[in-house]
Design an enzyme around this catalytic site. Sequence first.
Site, PDB file in Angstrom:
ATOM      1  N   ASP A  35       0.794  -1.235  -0.109  1.00  0.00           N
ATOM      2  CA  ASP A  35       0.034   0.027   0.146  1.00  0.00           C
ATOM      3  C   ASP A  35       1.016   1.328   0.003  1.00  0.00           C
ATOM      4  OD1 ASP A  35      -2.131   1.716  -0.064  1.00  0.00           O
ATOM      5  OD2 ASP A  35      -3.279   0.814   1.680  1.00  0.00           O
TER       6      ASP A  35
HETATM    7  C1  BGC Z   1      -5.171   3.256   0.161  1.00  0.00           C
HETATM    8  C2  BGC Z   1      -5.134   2.340  -1.061  1.00  0.00           C
HETATM    9  C3  BGC Z   1      -4.808   3.429  -2.179  1.00  0.00           C
HETATM   10  C4  BGC Z   1      -3.376   3.979  -1.885  1.00  0.00           C
HETATM   11  C5  BGC Z   1      -3.437   5.084  -3.504  1.00  0.00           C
HETATM   12  C6  BGC Z   1      -4.011   4.129   0.354  1.00  0.00           C
HETATM   13  O1  BGC Z   1      -4.106   5.251   1.314  1.00  0.00           O
HETATM   14  O2  BGC Z   1      -4.986   2.456   1.410  1.00  0.00           O
HETATM   15  O3  BGC Z   1      -6.110   1.733  -1.038  1.00  0.00           O
HETATM   16  O4  BGC Z   1      -4.719   2.348  -3.402  1.00  0.00           O
HETATM   17  O5  BGC Z   1      -3.916   4.755  -0.781  1.00  0.00           O
HETATM   18  O6  BGC Z   1      -3.962   6.022  -3.280  1.00  0.00           O
END
Ligand code: BGC
Length: 922
Positions: free
Chosen positions: A700
């Site tokens: 993530d």
């Molecule tokens: C989230 C993800 C997301 C990523 C990119 C994170 O804060 O948990 O699900 O894809 O950001 O924006």
Amino acid sequence: MKRTLDWNKYLEKAAETVAEGIVMLKNDNNALPLDTSKTVSVFGRIQLHYYKSGTGSGGMVNVSKVTGIVDGLVDAGVKINEKLFDIYRQWDEENPFDQGDGWGGEPWNQKEMPLDESVVEEAASLSDTAIVIIGRTAGEEQDARLEEGSYLLTSTELDMLKKVRKHFKKVVVLLNVGGLIDLEQILECSPDSLLYVWQGGMTGGTGTAAVLTGKVSPSGKLPDTIAYKISDYPSDKYFGDKNKAVYKEDIFVGYRWFETFAKDKVLYPFGFGLSYTTFDIELTDVKNTENETIISVIVTNTGKFKGKEVVQVYCEAPQGRLGKPQMVLCAFEKTRELAPFEAHSMEIRVKHNDLASYDDSDGKNCWILEKGKYIFHIGNSVRNCTLQCSYEIENDKIIEQCSQALAPHAEFDRIRAVSSANGVSYVMEKAPLSKINEEKCRLDNLPAEIAYTGDKGIKLADVKNGKYTMEEFVAQLSDHDLSCIIRGEGMGSPRVTAGTASAFGGVSDALVKFGVPAGCCSDGPSGMRLDCGTKAFSLPNGTLIASTFNRKLVEELFEFMGTEMIANKVDCLLGPGMNIHRHPLNGRNFEYFSEDPFLTGHMASAELNGLHKIGVTGTIKHFCANNQETNRHFLDSIVSERALREIYLKSFEIAVKVGKAKTIMTTYGSINGLWTAGSFDLNTTILRDEWGFKGFTMTDWWANVNFRGHEPKRNYYVPMARAQNDVYMVCSDSSCIDEDIEAALKDGTLTRAELQRNAMNILGFIIDTHAMKRIMGEEDTVEIINRSEGDDASDEPVVFYEIEDNFKLDLSGVKSEKGKNHSFALIISKQGWYDVTITASSTQSPLAQIPVTIFAMGTASGTLTWNGTDGKPVALNCEIPFFSRFTAIRLYFAQNGLDLHSIEFRLVREADDMDLAFAEDN
Ligand code: BGC
């Protein structure tokens, strides 16, 4: 290949999905469908602010228009009480919608308009039917709360319901929410009809109106159990702690708990949902083969409306030694639309392997079908199953021998079901602890190193064309190249579509020279998030999609999505989100599907199937057990191996095996003491060795990683790469030297062979993408038809500034405001490539994402994303070519919470005549 994306058909398919995902819980007094010849009074300010989705990365899709419920009703020819509508409109102007402040800062509810009794009385004199809309949002960084305005109604909302009930003959309550909210107070006001209309994306109101007017009979079914009280949910006692989430309820999540131990606590059961018509399900045949039971049914529409029904099969397994939930969903099928008295025969297949339990007791670690009778209950909800058939297993049968993986390191008690005189009761037992040596597992599985050859002139296209093997290609990559490829670049990397989440693959000039394209990832589960302000299609949320129980429809919807992705040069959507609804207050439940892993896995697979037909993919996330937003970066989930295997991993296993998932995102948090981004058990033993996953995994965004027993930290590539979590998301410059990796390669903590293996996972994926086709000149083109352009330009007058080699513009006083722009223009005397540096500060949390996109001449040229800076100025930069003497600059803000200080332009290289001629030609 030339493709066409018909925006009208896309809208129609999404509206059809919304209509099929709406769950009607109550419909008395013939309140619905509406009598369209009569006026309807609509209450609740959310009639002016339909929630198309939740917030955060799963909801930041820029749309030109959202069709709310009132718009949908008006379009469908329903007469709205306009006087009442105007009262709301005026009040809304005086009490503007509160956007909140920055990332994760949007309030989960909006202040409601207090209702004067006389207003309600007058409205009731004009119409018999009132529609009351209650809205909630939720999202990243914070959970919903057991408070007024979150899970509970506010006193103003309650007052509105009471007054409307007092004066209207028919009251219809619509819940425009991402996940469950409390129904106790709502039901006390005795509405005639109650429907979860969820969050239906940009065309949610059209689908909702189709159900309200009877154009479509509701056919959505609950993907979660609705209990009377939140304290009735089995995880409630263990949810919300900042440091530890102890999963004592084990496999007894949702209806698995209620149907086994707490039947009387259920208000509406899993799988429940009313229609305007009624159905009869008849069991016509049962065939037991060695691997599956084939159940044949005839479904007949016995009512007066057309409609669809979902036939659900639940398995009651023998309690055996392991103890089982009373009911487990093991198959479902939805009928086509049936006219009154029309009948439909269907075959429903139950795969016996899907009925297995995971034995995590000492040294067993296997999937097993315990001997005994497996009874299949057939019906239209977990509580309404009147038909039965069965399958008998004479001896225990081990389906798959696994290795112990992800098991707990800390002792805790978990629930186990046991047979008792009155049926099934439970005991607490110690969850079996991990006995494996994680480092030994890694060392025993070290890949063989491919000898370094240096650049042999082999391009990635040569591998695609079968001239060379992937091993021969990877042999050319230096340690540094390998260290670059495991780092994704973003957010808003200029290597890919502006304003997207990341670039991966060709993230350094050297890799680009080897012919590796930069693949593009874009959020998220409900459509493309393009932070530069580019408009995209916003889809219904995950919970609504699950409620359709309709794989085919969802697959068709995602074919449209896939085509839109190609048009925007996006290879991986960062979704579906597929964590289990362990507790109703999880802030991201709206992105996720259900409390049940079988439904979750199959709906995610339907989305993937649709995307795969078009040659793009979805990144299934968050792998796994991301069930709480509170302190999500540091939360340790303490879970038994059995609960992980049967519940929290199961949905992912289905998406890998059935949906053929190609990309996966791990979580922010930790499972049993190890952050998932660095877990070998998760990323290698389970995902690849057991499930046969062949794609690539990513962390993530800015996730923490650790070695067991050590503190986690961000940008910690070594434990990540060793675990075979292939790509760290994200770095601002993936091509710089990373000293940690260099040192680890030197002292043997990390091997070159492991990096080569990760590189092959990434390259094996990217070679089959549209990104690869693009650099090979075989790009698909997409013509979008029937789409009306939304005007996203700023109205403010533009000031021109003359720039020489260097120019600094003071931006103090400019604050980022979600969805707004700050524009000016440049007169450039020396055309060429400029380094553009913006300095800004923010008091938001360190992991807030506040993107600013720089548009140059209407083209998104780079997105810079700040995290919270503790109020201190932080400078971010990107390189932008300015080939025109007059260049309009637009700064687009996708979030609140940033104070801008200055923007500076510095000439890096002046363009020569050839460059300018090339720019003119293009
Ligand atoms: C989230 C993800 C997301 C990523 C990119 C994170 O804060 O948990 O699900 O894809 O950001 O924006």
